[in-house]
Enzyme design. Structure first.
Site, PDB file in Angstrom:
ATOM      1  CB  SER A  46     -11.293  -0.222  39.346  1.00 37.64           C
ATOM      2  OG  SER A  46     -12.146   0.811  39.731  1.00 37.64           O
ATOM      3  CE  LYS A  48     -17.540   9.266  36.758  1.00 41.35           C
ATOM      4  NZ  LYS A  48     -18.089   9.345  38.115  1.00 41.35           N
ATOM      5  CG  ASP A  78     -21.217   8.061  39.517  1.00 45.55           C
ATOM      6  OD1 ASP A  78     -20.551   7.136  40.024  1.00 45.55           O
ATOM      7  OD2 ASP A  78     -20.734   8.871  38.703  1.00 45.55           O
ATOM      8  N   GLY A 108     -19.111  15.096  35.633  1.00 44.58           N
ATOM      9  CA  GLY A 108     -20.104  14.034  35.548  1.00 44.58           C
ATOM     10  C   GLY A 108     -20.660  13.600  36.891  1.00 44.58           C
ATOM     11  CB  ALA A 109     -19.096  12.776  40.158  1.00 44.08           C
TER      12      ALA A 109
END
Length: 198
Positions: free
Chosen positions: A16, A65, A106, A132-133
């Site tokens: 990122s 997350k 996501d 979380g994903a």
């Protein structure tokens, strides 16, 4: 100078900072910078926000997350349903008061990536991981009416849609024609590491 960034631990896999630094330069955005905020424990989040008063927005990655949700003032409806946040908007007022709002992008990204690849035989899926994903992936699969099982290393008696890696066999793999890896295994730079499945 507006500050944007990412929180998570570790952040060695994250591209990122490089991506956004190059984007800001390419698009002549001179009043913004992007930073990595390596945060081992979510308990350090309030102090991070307090110390860095120029932060306008944050990406959230492993392992925060879900736990970051308790630190926010508002949570978008979709993120509430999913039970995970990967993006935080920080609003400032003239009095210096900040409002932290959590979102989950996501879902949008996963659905846009997955839909063009789907064939009629993709009616059952394995989601590797339970973080979380995985919640975002499950949300999309429910929307697309694709049955799924969550796969993890530990028992989860609260979930009927759950199996252990040790339970995976050739039959289970052949019945689930879609396999979605939501674990950190295989993330850059460790691209040759993968979850243990038959």
């Amino acid at each position: 100078m507006r500050t944007f960034g990412i929180i998570g631990y570790p952040l060695s896999h994250s591209f990122s900072q490089k991506h956004f630094t190059e984007k800001f330069k390419r698009e002549n955005i001179s009043d913004a910078k992007f930073r990595n905020f390596q945060l081992e424990n979510i308990n350090g989040f309030p102090e991070l926000i307090k110390k860095n008063t120029s932060i306008c927005g944050l990406s959230v990655t492993i392992p925060h997350k879900q736990t970051v949700m308790n630190c926010l003032d508002e949570i978008d409806e979709a993120a509430k349903k999913i039970g995970a946040v990967n993006c935080i908007k920080i609003r400032h007022s003239e009095f210096g008061i900040r409002n932290l709002i959590g979102y989950n992008t996501d879902v949008y990204g996963f659905e846009k990536s997955l839909k063009p690849l789907l064939k009629p035989h993709h009616n059952k899926a394995l989601i590797l991981g339970t973080g979380g994903a995985s919640k975002a992936a499950a949300f999309v699969l429910q929307k697309l009416k694709i049955e799924y099982l969550l796969v993890s290393r530990q028992e989860n008696p609260a979930s009927e849609q759950h199996v252990l890696y040790a339970d995976l066999d050739e039959k289970t793999i052949s019945q689930n024609t879609l396999i979605i890896n939501t674990t950190s295994l295989g993330m850059f730079p460790e691209v040759n590491v993968f979850p243990h499945i038959p």
